[in-house]
Design an enzyme around this catalytic site. Structure first.
Site, mmCIF file in Angstrom:
data_model
loop_
_atom_site.group_PDB
_atom_site.id
_atom_site.type_symbol
_atom_site.label_atom_id
_atom_site.label_comp_id
_atom_site.label_asym_id
_atom_site.label_seq_id
_atom_site.Cartn_x
_atom_site.Cartn_y
_atom_site.Cartn_z
ATOM 1 N N HIS A 1 100.889 26.635 45.137
ATOM 2 C CA HIS A 1 101.395 26.066 46.399
ATOM 3 C C HIS A 1 101.896 24.630 46.277
ATOM 4 O O HIS A 1 102.329 24.048 47.277
ATOM 5 C CB HIS A 1 100.324 26.147 47.488
ATOM 6 C CG HIS A 1 100.182 27.517 48.070
ATOM 7 N ND1 HIS A 1 101.202 28.126 48.774
ATOM 8 C CD2 HIS A 1 99.173 28.404 48.024
ATOM 9 C CE1 HIS A 1 100.808 29.337 49.154
ATOM 10 N NE2 HIS A 1 99.584 29.536 48.699
ATOM 11 N N HIS B 1 94.086 27.763 37.455
ATOM 12 C CA HIS B 1 94.356 28.253 38.802
ATOM 13 C C HIS B 1 94.835 29.701 38.687
ATOM 14 O O HIS B 1 96.011 29.961 38.379
ATOM 15 C CB HIS B 1 95.419 27.354 39.438
ATOM 16 C CG HIS B 1 95.517 27.499 40.913
ATOM 17 N ND1 HIS B 1 94.606 26.943 41.769
ATOM 18 C CD2 HIS B 1 96.401 28.170 41.699
ATOM 19 C CE1 HIS B 1 94.928 27.239 43.013
ATOM 20 N NE2 HIS B 1 96.015 27.992 42.997
ATOM 21 N N HIS C 1 89.314 30.726 46.206
ATOM 22 C CA HIS C 1 88.644 30.108 47.351
ATOM 23 C C HIS C 1 87.220 30.613 47.562
ATOM 24 O O HIS C 1 86.626 30.368 48.619
ATOM 25 C CB HIS C 1 89.452 30.283 48.652
ATOM 26 C CG HIS C 1 90.742 29.533 48.655
ATOM 27 N ND1 HIS C 1 91.487 29.324 49.797
ATOM 28 C CD2 HIS C 1 91.419 28.922 47.658
ATOM 29 C CE1 HIS C 1 92.585 28.633 49.490
ATOM 30 N NE2 HIS C 1 92.557 28.388 48.186
HETATM 31 FE FE FE2 Z 1 96.538 28.931 44.760
#
Ligand code: FE2
Length: 259
Positions: free
Chosen positions: A68, A151, A178
């Site tokens: 992102h 990531h 997350h």
């Molecule tokens: Fe991500």
């Protein structure tokens, strides 16, 4: 030497709890360097200059990111000029920014931070394993310790990179899902490992987004607009103790802090 890595900060709820809790965490654990994954810090998508300022003010020394990071156009210039901000290194050549840097602690230790992105269930980027090899060749002799933020979506790919880099870096910590995993360990070669550091943001949510629109996406298969959730904030992080002589991990501890 103690390094605190904070899992994906999501929106205002994440920034607020970071601001509330980070300085006391730093003091309590005698933290030398704070690395924060910030790719969702601006309203859940990307990063802005003002949000970066908030994160630095809260105590972050280095910001890592992920898929992102490209969402907010104003950040593209910043990626070139602010060396404290990293994006995954294994994107095509010529894009703004970089995926690794060396940062000096107050005690004069040189800590390399490396940011890579996975390819399983994600974009078709350059190989993160071979990219890591090239980065480590460049870092050779320049850093006392090395932290990798991987990531990535798939646990298998994260574990594979952990073992691939075992003994060559101080720690491999995953981000992006997350959800904090409970598999912190020190691998055979001395590398600290955690599949995912988890999220710093609202927990009464679907990976940080308000439940109802996120649920409607699954029920209708339509591109329903997601909104960042605000309720029940939690800070997720991992505290890594690194031997200053060997660069190996001596301890790795998951952290969860509520208001
Ligand atoms: Fe991500």
């Amino acid at each position: 030497m103690k390094l605190l890595f904070v899992g994906d900060v999501v929106g205002q709820a994440g920034r607020q709890i970071l601001e509330q809790k980070l300085s006391s965490l730093i003091d309590r654990h005698f933290v030398d360097l704070v690395v924060v994954n910030a790719e969702n810090a601006a309203a859940g998508y990307g990063l802005t200059l003002s949000v970066m300022g908030e994160l630095y003010k809260a105590g972050a020394h280095v910001l890592t990111s992920g898929n992102h990071i490209w969402d907010k156009k104003e950040i593209l210039d910043v990626l070139d000029r602010d060396k404290r901000l990293l994006r995954p290194h294994n994107y095509p050549e010529g894009l703004p920014g970089r995926g690794y840097g060396i940062y000096e602690t107050a005690a004069g230790l040189k800590v390399a931070v490396v940011n890579l992105e996975g390819r399983v269930f994600m974009k078709n980027l350059d190989c993160p394993f071979k990219t890591a090899d090239r980065i480590l060749t460049d870092l050779s002799g320049k850093a006392d310790m090395i932290l990798v933020d991987f990531h990535a979506e798939a646990t298998s790919e994260k574990q594979a990179l952990g073992h691939y880099l075992d003994g060559r870096v101080s720690a491999v910590v995953g981000t992006h899902t997350h959800v904090q995993t409970a598999d912190e360990k020190i691998l055979i070669g001395g590398t600290g490992y955690l599949t995912d550091a988890g999220m710093t943001g609202a927990q009464d949510a679907i990976i940080g987004n308000q439940k109802e629109p996120a649920l409607q996406r699954f029920l209708t298969q339509l591109p329903v607009r997601l909104e960042v959730a605000k309720k029940d904030p939690l800070l997720c992080a991992v505290l890594i103790t690194i031997n200053e002589e060997t660069g190996h991990c001596e301890a790795i501890e998951r952290i969860q802090e509520r208001p």
